[in-house]
Design a protein around this motif. Structure first.
Motif, PDB file in Angstrom:
ATOM      1  N   UNK A 167     -28.848  -1.906  99.172  1.00  0.00           N
ATOM      2  CA  UNK A 167     -29.197  -1.738  97.535  1.00  0.00           C
ATOM      3  C   UNK A 167     -28.517  -0.471  97.301  1.00  0.00           C
ATOM      4  N   UNK A 168     -27.143  -0.553  96.194  1.00  0.00           N
ATOM      5  CA  UNK A 168     -27.195   0.962  95.510  1.00  0.00           C
ATOM      6  C   UNK A 168     -28.002   0.920  93.876  1.00  0.00           C
ATOM      7  N   UNK A 169     -27.845  -0.059  93.748  1.00  0.00           N
ATOM      8  CA  UNK A 169     -28.529  -0.315  91.690  1.00  0.00           C
ATOM      9  C   UNK A 169     -29.283  -1.377  91.999  1.00  0.00           C
ATOM     10  N   UNK A 227      -8.800   1.927  89.868  1.00  0.00           N
ATOM     11  CA  UNK A 227      -9.309   2.840  91.045  1.00  0.00           C
ATOM     12  C   UNK A 227     -10.830   2.890  90.875  1.00  0.00           C
ATOM     13  N   UNK A 228     -11.341   3.446  90.165  1.00  0.00           N
ATOM     14  CA  UNK A 228     -13.244   3.024  90.806  1.00  0.00           C
ATOM     15  C   UNK A 228     -13.621   2.590  89.761  1.00  0.00           C
ATOM     16  N   UNK A 229     -13.396   2.289  88.362  1.00  0.00           N
ATOM     17  CA  UNK A 229     -13.962   1.576  87.426  1.00  0.00           C
ATOM     18  C   UNK A 229     -13.777  -0.232  87.157  1.00  0.00           C
ATOM     19  N   UNK A 230     -14.824  -0.942  87.191  1.00  0.00           N
ATOM     20  CA  UNK A 230     -14.729  -1.894  87.273  1.00  0.00           C
ATOM     21  C   UNK A 230     -15.332  -2.436  85.976  1.00  0.00           C
ATOM     22  N   UNK A 231     -14.602  -3.276  84.902  1.00  0.00           N
ATOM     23  CA  UNK A 231     -15.406  -3.321  83.652  1.00  0.00           C
ATOM     24  C   UNK A 231     -15.271  -5.065  83.690  1.00  0.00           C
ATOM     25  N   UNK A 232     -16.208  -5.686  83.163  1.00  0.00           N
ATOM     26  CA  UNK A 232     -16.430  -7.153  82.570  1.00  0.00           C
ATOM     27  C   UNK A 232     -16.398  -7.615  81.924  1.00  0.00           C
ATOM     28  N   UNK A 233     -15.706  -8.083  80.733  1.00  0.00           N
ATOM     29  CA  UNK A 233     -16.186  -8.472  79.459  1.00  0.00           C
ATOM     30  C   UNK A 233     -16.287  -9.963  79.336  1.00  0.00           C
ATOM     31  N   UNK A 286     -26.713  -6.472  82.733  1.00  0.00           N
ATOM     32  CA  UNK A 286     -27.575  -6.304  83.680  1.00  0.00           C
ATOM     33  C   UNK A 286     -26.437  -6.268  85.472  1.00  0.00           C
ATOM     34  N   UNK A 287     -26.848  -5.318  85.401  1.00  0.00           N
ATOM     35  CA  UNK A 287     -26.211  -5.425  87.295  1.00  0.00           C
ATOM     36  C   UNK A 287     -27.128  -4.993  88.822  1.00  0.00           C
ATOM     37  N   UNK A 288     -26.510  -5.551  89.327  1.00  0.00           N
ATOM     38  CA  UNK A 288     -27.514  -5.535  90.434  1.00  0.00           C
ATOM     39  C   UNK A 288     -26.144  -4.988  91.209  1.00  0.00           C
ATOM     40  N   UNK A 289     -25.917  -3.853  92.152  1.00  0.00           N
ATOM     41  CA  UNK A 289     -25.005  -3.529  93.327  1.00  0.00           C
ATOM     42  C   UNK A 289     -25.541  -2.703  94.511  1.00  0.00           C
ATOM     43  N   UNK A 290     -24.374  -3.678  95.721  1.00  0.00           N
ATOM     44  CA  UNK A 290     -25.524  -3.862  96.709  1.00  0.00           C
ATOM     45  C   UNK A 290     -23.891  -3.167  97.223  1.00  0.00           C
ATOM     46  N   UNK A 291     -23.746  -2.600  98.868  1.00  0.00           N
ATOM     47  CA  UNK A 291     -22.858  -2.459  99.548  1.00  0.00           C
ATOM     48  C   UNK A 291     -23.470  -2.948 100.913  1.00  0.00           C
ATOM     49  N   UNK A 292     -21.811  -3.467 101.656  1.00  0.00           N
ATOM     50  CA  UNK A 292     -22.338  -3.323 103.032  1.00  0.00           C
ATOM     51  C   UNK A 292     -21.132  -2.094 103.829  1.00  0.00           C
ATOM     52  N   UNK A 293     -20.297  -2.057 105.510  1.00  0.00           N
ATOM     53  CA  UNK A 293     -19.849  -1.700 105.574  1.00  0.00           C
ATOM     54  C   UNK A 293     -17.506  -1.798 105.200  1.00  0.00           C
ATOM     55  N   UNK A 350     -18.980   3.804  93.355  1.00  0.00           N
ATOM     56  CA  UNK A 350     -18.801   5.187  94.124  1.00  0.00           C
ATOM     57  C   UNK A 350     -17.332   5.608  94.901  1.00  0.00           C
ATOM     58  N   UNK A 351     -17.246   4.501  95.471  1.00  0.00           N
ATOM     59  CA  UNK A 351     -16.094   4.851  96.294  1.00  0.00           C
ATOM     60  C   UNK A 351     -14.523   4.144  95.955  1.00  0.00           C
ATOM     61  N   UNK A 352     -13.461   4.486  95.853  1.00  0.00           N
ATOM     62  CA  UNK A 352     -12.085   3.571  95.597  1.00  0.00           C
ATOM     63  C   UNK A 352     -11.750   2.186  96.128  1.00  0.00           C
ATOM     64  N   UNK A 353     -11.846   0.789  95.686  1.00  0.00           N
ATOM     65  CA  UNK A 353     -12.041  -0.323  96.000  1.00  0.00           C
ATOM     66  C   UNK A 353     -10.243  -0.418  95.850  1.00  0.00           C
ATOM     67  N   UNK A 354     -10.294  -1.536  97.099  1.00  0.00           N
ATOM     68  CA  UNK A 354      -8.655  -2.274  96.636  1.00  0.00           C
ATOM     69  C   UNK A 354      -8.739  -3.129  95.968  1.00  0.00           C
ATOM     70  N   UNK A 355      -8.177  -2.680  94.904  1.00  0.00           N
ATOM     71  CA  UNK A 355      -8.183  -4.091  93.738  1.00  0.00           C
ATOM     72  C   UNK A 355      -7.133  -5.608  94.104  1.00  0.00           C
TER      73      UNK A 355
END
Lengths: 135, 149
Positions: free
Chosen positions: A80-82, B77-83, B47-54, B113-118
């Motif tokens: 979890x990050x957020x 880049x590193x920005x994600x926008x949802x509308x 509201x967002x929940x953010x998780x990560x794995x490798x 936190x880091x760049x993603x492959x868009x």
């Protein structure tokens, strides 16, 4: 009018537990719309994460209870990050139903996390147009 | 506003005192809502929940009743926008007793936190929950370093 406005942020309403719950996890009050038409009353409830198998609609005497268990959509091995909302948990709410409802014909559908409950009125409770005749 | 949120359902003893703080915060929020009703408790939607794995970041949001066509998701880049827009279904023949479900437009942008492959971002709706899977860019992935003897 309502289409143009921005959504007002609001936190999920967590229920104050009157009794100790047997299962862990938060219990929320779902947001509902209730509207009435000539022949039916419709209840629409937002229950994200709830699947049809985990939703119960119960009518006991005049108390209608909707209760759905939401799946936490977190995958295995994720860190979890957020966390801004509590994933999973239960959505529960009770309503009083009057006698004008035809209990046998209540139907419920669940689509995209929204439950739609149709409560048809018994025939005699539906409004009837009375024609006024000239004497 | 996000700090001190308890990890619901995690039976860790260490979080007990945060529970107490959270209850206090909730009471203060309830109070502030009566004074400034428009402010809202969390201030953002959705509201967002953010998780990560490798390999990926996962951004999840509760958007009940919405389908993919109601949403507009962009990654730069590193920005994600949802509308998007949550439409109010108004039956002209009906009279409303309660209207609690919200409708209207929304947009929210977050920085990852880091760049993603868009090109490989995947978004899907299931039971009213949106999950956006964002693969980490190759250079942003953690690398295992072997220690040579």
């Amino acid at each position: 009018m309502a289409e143009e406005t921005r959504i007002t942020p609001r936190e999920k309403r967590e229920m104050a537990k009157a009794a100790e719950t047997t299962r862990p996890g938060p219990v929320f009050t779902p947001e509902v719309d209730i509207y009435e038409k000539d022949n039916e009353i419709v209840l629409v409830a937002d229950m994200p994460g709830v699947t049809a198998g985990k939703l119960t609609v119960d009518l006991n005497k005049d108390i209608l209870t909707i209760d759905g268990e939401a799946e936490a959509p977190k995958g295995e091995g994720e860190t979890e990050l957020l966390r801004e909302f509590a994933a999973g948990g239960r959505y529960t709410r009770q309503f009083t139903v009057s006698d004008v409802i035809d209990r046998d014909k209540i139907t419920a559908t669940l689509k995209n996390g929204v439950m739609r409950l149709t409560l048809p009125k018994v025939a005699k409770a539906q409004p009837r147009k009375i024609e006024v005749k000239e004497a | 506003m996000l700090m001190g949120r308890p990890f619901f359902g995690w039976p860790l003893a260490g979080w007990r005192e945060f529970d107490e703080l959270d209850r206090l915060r909730r009471r203060l929020d309830a109070l502030s809502e009566t004074i400034w009703p428009a402010a809202g408790a969390a201030g953002v939607y959705p509201l967002f929940n953010i998780t990560e794995d490798a390999d990926n970041y996962y951004v999840r949001a509760e958007l009940p009743g919405m389908t993919g066509s109601d949403l507009d998701i962009k990654v730069t880049g590193r920005a994600l926008s949802i509308s998007g827009q949550r439409k109010a279904e108004t039956d002209p023949e009906a009279s409303y007793h309660r209207r609690e479900r919200r409708s209207g437009t929304f947009d929210r942008t977050i920085t990852l936190p880091a760049e993603v492959d868009a090109d490989k971002v995947d978004a899907r709706m299931k039971n009213g929950i949106l999950t956006v899977t964002l693969p980490k860019a190759a250079h942003a992935k953690p690398r295992q370093i072997k220690v040579k003897s």
